[in-house]
Design a protein around this motif. Structure first.
Motif, PDB file in Angstrom:
ATOM      1  N   LEU A 123      45.776  53.733  38.945  1.00  0.00           N
ATOM      2  CA  LEU A 123      46.651  54.908  39.025  1.00  0.00           C
ATOM      3  C   LEU A 123      48.026  54.527  39.567  1.00  0.00           C
ATOM      4  CD1 LEU A 123      44.141  57.588  40.410  1.00  0.00           C
ATOM      5  CD2 LEU A 123      45.003  57.365  38.070  1.00  0.00           C
ATOM      6  N   ALA A 124      48.053  53.652  40.584  1.00  0.00           N
ATOM      7  CA  ALA A 124      49.333  53.187  41.117  1.00  0.00           C
ATOM      8  C   ALA A 124      50.094  52.379  40.074  1.00  0.00           C
ATOM      9  CB  ALA A 124      49.102  52.350  42.377  1.00  0.00           C
ATOM     10  N   ALA A 125      49.362  51.584  39.284  1.00  0.00           N
ATOM     11  CA  ALA A 125      50.006  50.797  38.227  1.00  0.00           C
ATOM     12  C   ALA A 125      50.621  51.711  37.172  1.00  0.00           C
ATOM     13  CB  ALA A 125      48.990  49.849  37.594  1.00  0.00           C
ATOM     14  N   ILE A 126      49.931  52.804  36.842  1.00  0.00           N
ATOM     15  CA  ILE A 126      50.476  53.758  35.867  1.00  0.00           C
ATOM     16  C   ILE A 126      51.768  54.384  36.411  1.00  0.00           C
ATOM     17  CG2 ILE A 126      50.047  55.957  34.706  1.00  0.00           C
ATOM     18  CD1 ILE A 126      47.078  55.195  34.614  1.00  0.00           C
ATOM     19  N   ALA A 127      51.755  54.746  37.694  1.00  0.00           N
ATOM     20  CA  ALA A 127      52.964  55.316  38.306  1.00  0.00           C
ATOM     21  C   ALA A 127      54.104  54.302  38.278  1.00  0.00           C
ATOM     22  CB  ALA A 127      52.668  55.744  39.740  1.00  0.00           C
TER      23      ALA A 127
ATOM     24  N   VAL B 113      46.377  45.996  45.701  1.00  0.00           N
ATOM     25  CA  VAL B 113      45.820  44.774  45.104  1.00  0.00           C
ATOM     26  C   VAL B 113      45.541  43.743  46.191  1.00  0.00           C
ATOM     27  CG1 VAL B 113      46.273  42.864  43.530  1.00  0.00           C
ATOM     28  CG2 VAL B 113      46.934  45.186  42.882  1.00  0.00           C
ATOM     29  N   ALA B 114      46.454  43.613  47.161  1.00  0.00           N
ATOM     30  CA  ALA B 114      46.247  42.665  48.250  1.00  0.00           C
ATOM     31  C   ALA B 114      45.015  43.026  49.075  1.00  0.00           C
ATOM     32  CB  ALA B 114      47.486  42.620  49.146  1.00  0.00           C
ATOM     33  N   CYS B 115      44.861  44.316  49.394  1.00  0.00           N
ATOM     34  CA  CYS B 115      43.695  44.749  50.170  1.00  0.00           C
ATOM     35  C   CYS B 115      42.397  44.542  49.390  1.00  0.00           C
ATOM     36  CB  CYS B 115      43.848  46.219  50.561  1.00  0.00           C
ATOM     37  SG  CYS B 115      45.074  46.526  51.856  1.00  0.00           S
ATOM     38  N   THR B 116      42.451  44.704  48.073  1.00  0.00           N
ATOM     39  CA  THR B 116      41.250  44.508  47.250  1.00  0.00           C
ATOM     40  C   THR B 116      40.878  43.032  47.184  1.00  0.00           C
ATOM     41  OG1 THR B 116      41.813  46.450  45.917  1.00  0.00           O
ATOM     42  CG2 THR B 116      40.228  44.896  44.991  1.00  0.00           C
ATOM     43  N   ILE B 117      41.842  42.196  46.881  1.00  0.00           N
ATOM     44  CA  ILE B 117      41.573  40.761  46.745  1.00  0.00           C
ATOM     45  C   ILE B 117      41.196  40.144  48.087  1.00  0.00           C
ATOM     46  CG2 ILE B 117      42.600  38.529  46.152  1.00  0.00           C
ATOM     47  CD1 ILE B 117      44.339  39.967  44.115  1.00  0.00           C
ATOM     48  N   LEU B 118      41.861  40.587  49.166  1.00  0.00           N
ATOM     49  CA  LEU B 118      41.684  39.969  50.477  1.00  0.00           C
ATOM     50  C   LEU B 118      40.786  40.796  51.390  1.00  0.00           C
ATOM     51  CD1 LEU B 118      45.429  38.961  51.019  1.00  0.00           C
ATOM     52  CD2 LEU B 118      43.568  37.507  50.191  1.00  0.00           C
ATOM     53  N   ARG B 119      39.882  41.581  50.804  1.00  0.00           N
ATOM     54  CA  ARG B 119      39.050  42.470  51.626  1.00  0.00           C
ATOM     55  C   ARG B 119      38.063  41.720  52.511  1.00  0.00           C
ATOM     56  NH1 ARG B 119      37.427  42.866  46.336  1.00  0.00           N
ATOM     57  NH2 ARG B 119      35.204  42.560  45.861  1.00  0.00           N
ATOM     58  N   THR B 120      37.828  40.435  52.234  1.00  0.00           N
ATOM     59  CA  THR B 120      36.980  39.623  53.113  1.00  0.00           C
ATOM     60  C   THR B 120      37.814  38.691  53.989  1.00  0.00           C
ATOM     61  OG1 THR B 120      36.721  37.937  51.387  1.00  0.00           O
ATOM     62  CG2 THR B 120      35.071  39.689  51.475  1.00  0.00           C
ATOM     63  N   HIS B 121      39.133  38.869  53.974  1.00  0.00           N
ATOM     64  CA  HIS B 121      40.039  38.013  54.749  1.00  0.00           C
ATOM     65  C   HIS B 121      39.822  38.229  56.246  1.00  0.00           C
ATOM     66  CE1 HIS B 121      43.848  36.355  56.291  1.00  0.00           C
ATOM     67  NE2 HIS B 121      43.977  35.730  55.134  1.00  0.00           N
ATOM     68  N   LEU B 122      40.090  37.188  57.025  1.00  0.00           N
ATOM     69  CA  LEU B 122      39.908  37.254  58.466  1.00  0.00           C
ATOM     70  C   LEU B 122      40.730  38.372  59.096  1.00  0.00           C
ATOM     71  CD1 LEU B 122      38.762  35.923  61.076  1.00  0.00           C
ATOM     72  CD2 LEU B 122      40.774  34.440  61.067  1.00  0.00           C
ATOM     73  N   PHE B 123      41.924  38.649  58.531  1.00  0.00           N
ATOM     74  CA  PHE B 123      42.825  39.639  59.122  1.00  0.00           C
ATOM     75  C   PHE B 123      42.825  40.963  58.365  1.00  0.00           C
ATOM     76  CE2 PHE B 123      45.195  35.573  60.185  1.00  0.00           C
ATOM     77  CZ  PHE B 123      44.653  35.494  61.462  1.00  0.00           C
ATOM     78  N   VAL B 124      41.749  41.260  57.657  1.00  0.00           N
ATOM     79  CA  VAL B 124      41.743  42.463  56.825  1.00  0.00           C
ATOM     80  C   VAL B 124      41.904  43.729  57.675  1.00  0.00           C
ATOM     81  CG1 VAL B 124      39.214  42.636  56.831  1.00  0.00           C
ATOM     82  CG2 VAL B 124      40.536  43.717  55.012  1.00  0.00           C
TER      83      VAL B 124
ATOM     84  N   ASN C   6      59.523  42.416  47.811  1.00  0.00           N
ATOM     85  CA  ASN C   6      58.781  43.187  48.801  1.00  0.00           C
ATOM     86  C   ASN C   6      57.310  43.304  48.423  1.00  0.00           C
ATOM     87  OD1 ASN C   6      58.323  46.524  49.797  1.00  0.00           O
ATOM     88  ND2 ASN C   6      58.645  44.859  51.239  1.00  0.00           N
ATOM     89  N   GLY C   7      57.033  43.440  47.127  1.00  0.00           N
ATOM     90  CA  GLY C   7      55.640  43.485  46.690  1.00  0.00           C
ATOM     91  C   GLY C   7      54.936  42.150  46.883  1.00  0.00           C
TER      92      GLY C   7
ATOM     93  N   HIS D 246      60.375  51.465  43.400  1.00  0.00           N
ATOM     94  CA  HIS D 246      60.086  50.611  44.557  1.00  0.00           C
ATOM     95  C   HIS D 246      58.796  51.025  45.261  1.00  0.00           C
ATOM     96  CE1 HIS D 246      60.248  50.027  48.979  1.00  0.00           C
ATOM     97  NE2 HIS D 246      60.431  48.785  48.598  1.00  0.00           N
ATOM     98  N   VAL D 247      58.629  52.323  45.525  1.00  0.00           N
ATOM     99  CA  VAL D 247      57.447  52.790  46.247  1.00  0.00           C
ATOM    100  C   VAL D 247      56.181  52.510  45.459  1.00  0.00           C
ATOM    101  CG1 VAL D 247      56.260  54.858  47.057  1.00  0.00           C
ATOM    102  CG2 VAL D 247      58.669  54.509  47.608  1.00  0.00           C
ATOM    103  N   ALA D 248      56.202  52.780  44.159  1.00  0.00           N
ATOM    104  CA  ALA D 248      55.010  52.572  43.330  1.00  0.00           C
ATOM    105  C   ALA D 248      54.610  51.100  43.306  1.00  0.00           C
ATOM    106  CB  ALA D 248      55.256  53.088  41.917  1.00  0.00           C
ATOM    107  N   VAL D 249      55.585  50.211  43.163  1.00  0.00           N
ATOM    108  CA  VAL D 249      55.279  48.773  43.148  1.00  0.00           C
ATOM    109  C   VAL D 249      54.769  48.324  44.517  1.00  0.00           C
ATOM    110  CG1 VAL D 249      56.271  46.472  42.909  1.00  0.00           C
ATOM    111  CG2 VAL D 249      56.878  48.261  41.283  1.00  0.00           C
ATOM    112  N   ALA D 250      55.392  48.818  45.591  1.00  0.00           N
ATOM    113  CA  ALA D 250      54.958  48.451  46.941  1.00  0.00           C
ATOM    114  C   ALA D 250      53.529  48.916  47.202  1.00  0.00           C
ATOM    115  CB  ALA D 250      55.911  49.047  47.975  1.00  0.00           C
ATOM    116  N   VAL D 251      53.218  50.154  46.821  1.00  0.00           N
ATOM    117  CA  VAL D 251      51.862  50.681  47.010  1.00  0.00           C
ATOM    118  C   VAL D 251      50.866  49.885  46.175  1.00  0.00           C
ATOM    119  CG1 VAL D 251      50.387  52.665  46.504  1.00  0.00           C
ATOM    120  CG2 VAL D 251      52.563  52.992  47.701  1.00  0.00           C
TER     121      VAL D 251
END
Length: 860
Positions: A445-449, A815-826, A478-479, A805-810
């Protein structure tokens, strides 16, 4: 751009961003599954006799370890108890998020709360945060102990435990302007309750120390007196424990729910925030526990004595009072208390109960791994065992020693603790039960926006040459930094460097403008003023993680020169007054009305300045010299701070109303001599935002004006003005001391004019306080003159560029939270950034930039 289709596309993209965030967060912050019901003793559980029959849990909000244990502490009596051996001290590790509700959950359930409790903590949600259906140490106490349960203090306990306490008096934890009454309301109940013998558990949750931290930091002049006040409460309770026969078997637990950072805030994962004090106090500890002489410090400046997990409080209290450990506890019985039992069998039974209880959680989490000693096939001799396989081997080894009658007691205890600690580490670090399909849906949905905004902006970006390329690089850059934890923590550096690059661009525009050929010296001075202002702004508040607490202008320089600070503040207020009354005679048409308007503006501005003085006298008296401080305190004694703030707000509203009313009466006035309404609204907004800012940040508005004046000289076009707005909004947010850490949220001005807690009003004022700089630039850049009159089509372009800008940042954060959801600093870096992205996208972009800045003129 202004066609009906494009207008619909703009609305569609901006409506899709909040929807995308809500869908994503509902999958990213789900509650962890819990075991239902209440724990019971099993047939093979040994039941050592209870050591204590009465518990007083005294929670002092934000009680950082050094507040109790350091040489500069006000807890002198508590330190005396530690040295005498009647108090056992620890530093409790409070995992992120370090805010009250999840920490209270950790203390009472022994589990690791969800990060979503940060939102519930702010909203004081009752329906979603209750622990009614979970097993807790309070539920076990209520079922097993004969006496009543009492609670006085933070009403978070009443929210979490409805219908649990027999006597209670709750106080909202969010009214941070109050240092005294909120604690006096707790202390006044203590003498009466200590004299009674009809209760078994008393919870006391003091809030004043935390409020002092939020208002003026851990080094505030109010801090040591508050520590002494809390220490006197400990002394009164301990004296009653010695004198009153019914309290001889009482355990007092003095603890903090979390600590605080150098700014007085909390929510993040810095050492100060995660290191609350934890002290167990009772005369019965004498001769059982080795006395502590000096508070040793290890690893960091807040690590006093031994370190335990905050969740360890739950099984320790259960063992000492003789009740089952709550089902979902991940805590480990604190080893120091094993000496409270003389029998090795009792000590072993305490640990076996703890081990079997945690084993049930492990088995429920990893059903495919068998911990049956007869059927497990794990080869413990292998070197590449997984964490769960190593845990299986630890369990097998511990049980073998338990069943070996010839095994040494110390070896059995060591084996059980090895299993318990590894199980605690594995279960505490287990990834949340993410709903990946919702994460993907929200990202789509964010990608569509983002694609919608890009399609609308493409032609303008392509035809704008280097300016369009610059905006594209800002958006993509920024993204990109959202995928690295260190860049997220230090995001302010990105915006500071971008501001410098934009400053160079503005300088080139100034050199090429008609102004340069006519007045070259003025052009040079203008560029120099912008550069100096930018440098001062950058060093005003050190923020982020790497440089947090480093010397800066607001926290280090200005407190040494308070007169300079107040000269700058006075100039800022006078400049605001000048802006309000400029050319008002043309608006009102008569000298009488213009004079009345000027008088009202003067009264409001003076009221705002005096309120800032009085507020600082109560908040940070070190920023005032003695004579001014005496005046401010006397004035506050006559007119309460709440009333003073309301006078300022009422004056601002009256100014706008009077101005707008004069506009309706003066429709025949020539437009070219009428002060634009936007200008007056901007000046009134500035006065309001100064009221909502810390005193040390007020001069920043003066430097912002210098930068805005420079931009107005450059004659920027629509895209350039939008880029300026975008960059300077973010730069100013960090310049005010903001960051991507929960702990940087400033609550000090969230209660201006508010006499009681209201989640909507306080939430709004919190946002306005923390985004004051960004909101100012939204308004200021709308006043910067372009090559031509600002039209609805220009407003539409501006919204498109900002939406892109906002749509790309969100999208990047998702995507970062999804890919790095097992990251030490999640949970310490990426999850807080997601919450900030929600505030930027929904509150600052959709509401402030899109709806309020333009009033949607491009829709019609």
């Amino acid at each position: 751009m202004a066609t009906r289709t494009s207008r619909f596309a703009i609305i569609f993209a901006n409506a899709l961003i909040p929807v995308a965030l809500l869908v994503f967060c509902s999958g990213y912050f789900p509650y962890k599954p819990i075991l239902p019901g209440l724990a019971n003793y099993e047939a093979n559980d040994g039941r050592p006799l209870a050591v204590f029959d009465r518990v007083i849990l005294m929670v002092v909000d934000a009680l950082r370890s050094d507040f109790v244990y350091s040489n500069h502490s006000g807890f002198q009596f508590t330190q005396h108890l530690i040295r005498s051996g009647t108090a056992l001290p620890f530093t409790a590790h409070a995992s992120s998020p370090t805010v009250t509700m999840p920490r209270v959950k950790a203390i009472t359930t022994g589990s690791v709360p969800s990060f979503s409790d940060v939102i519930l903590n702010i909203a004081e949600s009752e329906s979603m945060s209750t622990l009614t259906h979970q097993d807790t140490i309070l539920a076990q106490f209520k079922r097993a102990l004969p006496g009543k349960l009492l609670m006085y203090g933070d009403d978070t306990w009443l929210t979490l435990f409805p219908d649990t306490f027999d006597r209670a008096d709750g106080t909202t934890s969010f009214f941070v302007s109050d240092f005294t009454e909120v604690d006096n309301n707790v202390t006044r109940h203590i003498p009466t309750e200590l004299a009674r013998d009809d209760w078994s558990v008393m919870v006391l949750h003091y809030l004043g120390l935390d409020h002092i931290g939020h208002k003026s930091g851990p080094k505030s002049a109010h801090m040591i007196p508050k520590q002494r006040e809390m220490d006197s409460v400990v002394e009164s309770i301990y004296t009653a424990m010695e004198k009153n026969e019914h309290m001889h078997s009482t355990l007092l637990v003095l603890c903090g729910d979390h600590g605080m950072n150098d700014g007085g805030n909390h929510g993040g994962s810095s050492a100060g925030e995660t290191s609350p004090a934890l002290t167990f106090i009772s005369p019965k500890l004498k001769d059982k526990i080795m006395a502590r002489s000096e508070p040793p410090v290890r690893s960091n400046e807040f690590q006093y004595y031994s370190s335990v997990e905050q969740s360890d409080i739950t099984p320790t209290l259960a063992g000492l009072v003789g009740v089952p450990i709550p089902l979902n506890s991940l805590g480990v019985f604190i080893p120091d208390f094993l000496d409270m039992w003389d029998s090795d069998t009792d000590r072993l039974n305490i640990l076996l109960q703890n081990a079997r209880q945690i084993l049930r959680i492990v088995q429920a989490t990893f059903p495919r791994h068998s911990f049956d000693l007869q059927s497990t096939s794990t080869d413990c001799g292998k070197e590449d065992l997984s964490d769960v396989e190593q845990l299986q081997c630890d369990w097998r080894n511990a049980m073998a020693l338990v069943e070996d009658e010839n095994a040494e007691h110390d070896k059995v205890v060591a084996a059980l603790y090895k299993f318990l600690r590894r199980a605690q580490d594995i279960m505490s670090g287990t990834a949340a039960n993410y709903k990946v399909n919702m994460l993907i849906t929200g990202s789509i949905l964010a990608a569509i926006a983002a694609l919608t905004a890009f399609a609308l902006a493409f032609e303008s970006l392509r035809s704008s040459g280097l300016t369009g390329l610059f905006l594209s690089l800002v958006v993509l850059g920024n993204g990109a930094i959202m995928f690295a934890s260190s860049f997220v923590e230090e995001e302010q550096q990105f915006w500071y460097w971008i501001t410098s690059a934009w400053m160079a661009y503005v300088h080139v525009r100034l050199v090429r403008s008609p102004l340069a050929s006519k007045t070259p010296y003025k052009t040079a001075i203008t560029s120099f003023a912008f550069a100096v202002a930018a440098r001062l702004i950058r060093r005003w508040n050190q923020t982020g993680q790497k440089f947090a607490g480093a010397p800066d202008i607001a926290g280090t320089f200005l407190p040494r020169y308070p007169r300079l600070l107040w000269i700058l503040i006075l100039i800022t207020y006078l400049d605001c007054f000048r802006g309000i009354v400029a050319r008002q005679r043309s608006r009102f048409g008569s000298a009488a009305l213009a004079g009345a308007f000027t008088a009202l503006a003067a009264w409001t501005t003076i009221s705002g300045f005096v309120f800032k003085l009085a507020f600082t006298a109560a908040d940070s008296p070190e920023l005032l010299d003695s004579r001014v401080l005496h005046f401010a305190e006397r004035y506050s004694g006559v007119v309460a701070l709440v009333t003073q703030a309301r006078i300022v707000f009422a004056g601002i509203i009256a100014l706008v109303a009077m101005y707008m009313s004069a506009g309706r009466r003066g429709q025949d006035l020539r437009p070219e001599i009428v002060l634009p309404t936007q200008k007056l609204m901007h000046e009134c907004l500035t006065l309001f935002l100064m009221t909502q800012s810390r005193a040390t940040n007020v001069p920043l508005f003066l430097f912002f004006r210098i930068q805005a004046w420079t931009l107005s000289m450059a004659r920027l076009d629509c895209l350039e003005t939008t880029i300026s707005s975008l960059i300077l909004q973010h730069m100013s947010f960090f310049a005010f001391g903001g960051s991507n850490a929960i702990s940087s949220i400033d609550l000090s001005n969230a209660y201006n004019g508010v006499s009681s807690y209201n989640v909507v009003i306080v939430g709004l004022l919190t946002f306005l306080s923390n985004w004051a700089g960004a909101i100012w630039w939204v308004s200021a850049t709308r006043l910067i003159p372009c090559h031509r009159r600002w039209t609805a089509q220009d407003a539409a372009r501006r919204v498109v560029f900002l939406t892109l800008h906002v749509a790309v940042a969100v999208l990047a954060v998702m995507v970062a939270c999804t890919i790095l959801r097992t990251h030490l600093f999640v949970w310490t870096v990426f999850s807080p950034k997601l919450l900030y992205s929600m505030a930027w996208a929904i509150a600052n972009h959709v509401i402030v930039n899109v709806i309020l800045a333009d009033g949607l003129p491009w829709v019609g």
